[in-house]
Design a protein around this motif. Structure first.
Motif, PDB file in Angstrom:
ATOM      1  N   LEU A   1      83.243 -48.631 -89.574  1.00  0.00           N
ATOM      2  CA  LEU A   1      82.737 -47.476 -88.567  1.00  0.00           C
ATOM      3  C   LEU A   1      82.563 -48.346 -87.373  1.00  0.00           C
ATOM      4  O   LEU A   1      82.835 -47.733 -86.276  1.00  0.00           O
ATOM      5  CB  LEU A   1      81.700 -46.824 -89.149  1.00  0.00           C
ATOM      6  N   LEU A   2      81.889 -49.412 -87.304  1.00  0.00           N
ATOM      7  CA  LEU A   2      81.631 -50.130 -86.119  1.00  0.00           C
ATOM      8  C   LEU A   2      82.997 -50.659 -85.401  1.00  0.00           C
ATOM      9  O   LEU A   2      83.138 -50.426 -84.077  1.00  0.00           O
ATOM     10  CB  LEU A   2      80.678 -51.223 -86.313  1.00  0.00           C
ATOM     11  N   SER A   3      83.858 -50.926 -86.037  1.00  0.00           N
ATOM     12  CA  SER A   3      85.164 -51.348 -85.517  1.00  0.00           C
ATOM     13  C   SER A   3      86.084 -50.365 -85.056  1.00  0.00           C
ATOM     14  O   SER A   3      86.586 -50.298 -84.128  1.00  0.00           O
ATOM     15  CB  SER A   3      85.835 -52.043 -86.771  1.00  0.00           C
ATOM     16  N   SER A   4      85.749 -48.946 -85.670  1.00  0.00           N
ATOM     17  CA  SER A   4      86.518 -48.084 -85.048  1.00  0.00           C
ATOM     18  C   SER A   4      85.954 -47.284 -83.802  1.00  0.00           C
ATOM     19  O   SER A   4      86.468 -46.635 -83.069  1.00  0.00           O
ATOM     20  CB  SER A   4      86.695 -46.890 -86.078  1.00  0.00           C
ATOM     21  N   PHE A   5      84.399 -47.097 -84.099  1.00  0.00           N
ATOM     22  CA  PHE A   5      83.935 -46.273 -82.964  1.00  0.00           C
ATOM     23  C   PHE A   5      82.834 -47.223 -81.922  1.00  0.00           C
ATOM     24  O   PHE A   5      82.460 -46.477 -81.098  1.00  0.00           O
ATOM     25  CB  PHE A   5      82.774 -45.345 -83.516  1.00  0.00           C
ATOM     26  N   ALA A   6      82.903 -48.252 -82.319  1.00  0.00           N
ATOM     27  CA  ALA A   6      82.257 -49.150 -81.193  1.00  0.00           C
ATOM     28  C   ALA A   6      82.895 -50.515 -80.847  1.00  0.00           C
ATOM     29  O   ALA A   6      82.414 -51.728 -81.270  1.00  0.00           O
ATOM     30  CB  ALA A   6      80.668 -49.501 -81.670  1.00  0.00           C
ATOM     31  N   PRO A   7      84.200 -50.373 -80.586  1.00  0.00           N
ATOM     32  CA  PRO A   7      85.055 -51.552 -80.339  1.00  0.00           C
ATOM     33  C   PRO A   7      84.201 -52.620 -79.157  1.00  0.00           C
ATOM     34  O   PRO A   7      84.235 -53.584 -79.279  1.00  0.00           O
ATOM     35  CB  PRO A   7      86.412 -51.032 -79.689  1.00  0.00           C
ATOM     36  N   GLY A   8      83.759 -52.089 -78.162  1.00  0.00           N
ATOM     37  CA  GLY A   8      82.949 -52.782 -77.207  1.00  0.00           C
ATOM     38  C   GLY A   8      81.912 -53.652 -77.797  1.00  0.00           C
ATOM     39  O   GLY A   8      81.728 -54.776 -77.322  1.00  0.00           O
ATOM     40  N   VAL A   9      81.035 -53.024 -78.795  1.00  0.00           N
ATOM     41  CA  VAL A   9      79.966 -54.092 -79.503  1.00  0.00           C
ATOM     42  C   VAL A   9      80.745 -55.202 -80.193  1.00  0.00           C
ATOM     43  O   VAL A   9      80.190 -56.118 -80.474  1.00  0.00           O
ATOM     44  CB  VAL A   9      79.281 -52.967 -80.409  1.00  0.00           C
ATOM     45  N   MET A  10      81.926 -54.734 -81.063  1.00  0.00           N
ATOM     46  CA  MET A  10      82.555 -55.634 -81.797  1.00  0.00           C
ATOM     47  C   MET A  10      83.107 -56.544 -81.148  1.00  0.00           C
ATOM     48  O   MET A  10      83.395 -57.745 -81.665  1.00  0.00           O
ATOM     49  CB  MET A  10      83.300 -54.984 -82.967  1.00  0.00           C
ATOM     50  N   ASN A  11      83.531 -56.246 -79.809  1.00  0.00           N
ATOM     51  CA  ASN A  11      84.423 -57.350 -79.114  1.00  0.00           C
ATOM     52  C   ASN A  11      83.405 -58.316 -78.236  1.00  0.00           C
ATOM     53  O   ASN A  11      83.679 -59.278 -77.400  1.00  0.00           O
ATOM     54  CB  ASN A  11      85.084 -56.774 -78.139  1.00  0.00           C
ATOM     55  N   GLN A  12      82.120 -58.203 -78.446  1.00  0.00           N
ATOM     56  CA  GLN A  12      81.179 -59.115 -77.603  1.00  0.00           C
ATOM     57  C   GLN A  12      81.283 -60.541 -78.154  1.00  0.00           C
ATOM     58  O   GLN A  12      81.241 -60.689 -79.558  1.00  0.00           O
ATOM     59  CB  GLN A  12      79.669 -58.571 -77.820  1.00  0.00           C
ATOM     60  N   ARG A  13      81.294 -61.391 -77.236  1.00  0.00           N
ATOM     61  CA  ARG A  13      81.447 -62.925 -77.680  1.00  0.00           C
ATOM     62  C   ARG A  13      80.127 -63.323 -77.790  1.00  0.00           C
ATOM     63  O   ARG A  13      79.158 -63.169 -77.437  1.00  0.00           O
ATOM     64  CB  ARG A  13      82.276 -63.699 -76.409  1.00  0.00           C
ATOM     65  N   LEU A  14      80.198 -64.213 -79.018  1.00  0.00           N
ATOM     66  CA  LEU A  14      78.944 -64.907 -79.473  1.00  0.00           C
ATOM     67  C   LEU A  14      79.047 -66.457 -78.950  1.00  0.00           C
ATOM     68  O   LEU A  14      78.290 -66.871 -78.135  1.00  0.00           O
ATOM     69  CB  LEU A  14      78.598 -64.927 -81.058  1.00  0.00           C
TER      70      LEU A  14
ATOM     71  N   GLY B   1      82.021 -68.958 -77.602  1.00  0.00           N
ATOM     72  CA  GLY B   1      83.615 -69.276 -77.462  1.00  0.00           C
ATOM     73  C   GLY B   1      84.489 -68.170 -77.760  1.00  0.00           C
ATOM     74  O   GLY B   1      84.285 -67.022 -77.139  1.00  0.00           O
ATOM     75  N   HIS B   2      85.440 -68.349 -78.616  1.00  0.00           N
ATOM     76  CA  HIS B   2      86.060 -67.225 -79.033  1.00  0.00           C
ATOM     77  C   HIS B   2      85.726 -66.436 -80.245  1.00  0.00           C
ATOM     78  O   HIS B   2      86.394 -65.240 -80.870  1.00  0.00           O
ATOM     79  CB  HIS B   2      87.770 -67.702 -79.304  1.00  0.00           C
ATOM     80  N   LEU B   3      84.582 -66.711 -80.582  1.00  0.00           N
ATOM     81  CA  LEU B   3      83.990 -66.055 -81.916  1.00  0.00           C
ATOM     82  C   LEU B   3      83.096 -64.803 -81.538  1.00  0.00           C
ATOM     83  O   LEU B   3      82.341 -64.870 -80.650  1.00  0.00           O
ATOM     84  CB  LEU B   3      82.883 -66.925 -82.640  1.00  0.00           C
ATOM     85  N   THR B   4      83.875 -63.722 -81.892  1.00  0.00           N
ATOM     86  CA  THR B   4      83.156 -62.349 -81.578  1.00  0.00           C
ATOM     87  C   THR B   4      82.328 -61.865 -82.725  1.00  0.00           C
ATOM     88  O   THR B   4      82.106 -62.336 -83.835  1.00  0.00           O
ATOM     89  CB  THR B   4      84.292 -61.248 -81.348  1.00  0.00           C
ATOM     90  N   LEU B   5      81.436 -60.793 -82.229  1.00  0.00           N
ATOM     91  CA  LEU B   5      80.665 -59.998 -83.157  1.00  0.00           C
ATOM     92  C   LEU B   5      81.459 -59.357 -84.314  1.00  0.00           C
ATOM     93  O   LEU B   5      81.060 -59.463 -85.465  1.00  0.00           O
ATOM     94  CB  LEU B   5      79.844 -59.001 -82.274  1.00  0.00           C
ATOM     95  N   GLY B   6      82.625 -58.792 -84.004  1.00  0.00           N
ATOM     96  CA  GLY B   6      83.295 -58.151 -84.982  1.00  0.00           C
ATOM     97  C   GLY B   6      83.853 -59.342 -86.072  1.00  0.00           C
ATOM     98  O   GLY B   6      83.747 -59.038 -87.468  1.00  0.00           O
ATOM     99  N   LEU B   7      84.401 -60.509 -85.805  1.00  0.00           N
ATOM    100  CA  LEU B   7      84.845 -61.400 -86.626  1.00  0.00           C
ATOM    101  C   LEU B   7      83.971 -61.955 -87.392  1.00  0.00           C
ATOM    102  O   LEU B   7      83.797 -62.208 -88.407  1.00  0.00           O
ATOM    103  CB  LEU B   7      85.459 -62.489 -85.597  1.00  0.00           C
ATOM    104  N   THR B   8      82.765 -61.986 -86.971  1.00  0.00           N
ATOM    105  CA  THR B   8      81.318 -62.752 -87.560  1.00  0.00           C
ATOM    106  C   THR B   8      81.013 -61.670 -88.594  1.00  0.00           C
ATOM    107  O   THR B   8      80.649 -62.227 -89.791  1.00  0.00           O
ATOM    108  CB  THR B   8      80.320 -63.018 -86.890  1.00  0.00           C
TER     109      THR B   8
END
Length: 133
Positions: free
Chosen positions: A57-70, A72-79
């Protein structure tokens, strides 16, 4: 069935004898492990599926949150996606621990009782070694 009616004077068949395996299902300890197993399974499934569903649901409806970089290239979504593996590993570990500590000892005790009861039923009294004529 006709033979039964001739012997016992009734047309209704007698109920089958309950075996010790059927009796084990009515044992209070069997019911307790069944309840414990079910309760843990429902809780673990709900939490695991809830974690996965929240990720989707976060991936679908909050892509801006999931694309936040933590870092380097590691994002919140990938984590969070990689955390799904950790959630499944922890769930499997907790399942094994729950079964080992709460269910397996009771199952061993019930199995020993069942085998002992079946061994007693197999024993033939000394005077009854051969069938009656």
């Amino acid at each position: 069935m006709a033979n039964h009616a001739a012997r016992y004077g009734s047309s209704a068949p007698s109920p089958p004898a309950r075996t010790s395996r059927q009796l084990i299902h009515t044992h209070p300890e069997f019911r307790s492990i069944s309840t414990s197993y079910r309760r843990f399974g429902i809780t673990a499934t709900a939490l695991s599926v809830g974690a996965f569903l929240s990720y989707v649901l976060l991936s679908s409806f909050a892509p801006g949150v999931m694309n936040q970089r933590l870092i380097g290239h590691l994002t919140l979504g990938l984590t969070l996606g990689l955390a799904q593996f950790a959630v499944m590993g922890v769930t499997a570990f907790l399942y094994v621990r729950h079964m080992r500590e709460n269910v397996d000892p009771v199952v061993r005790r019930l199995r020993a009782q069942l085998e002992e009861r079946e061994a007693e039923q197999r024993r033939v009294p000394a005077g009854r070694r051969f069938g009656a004529w």
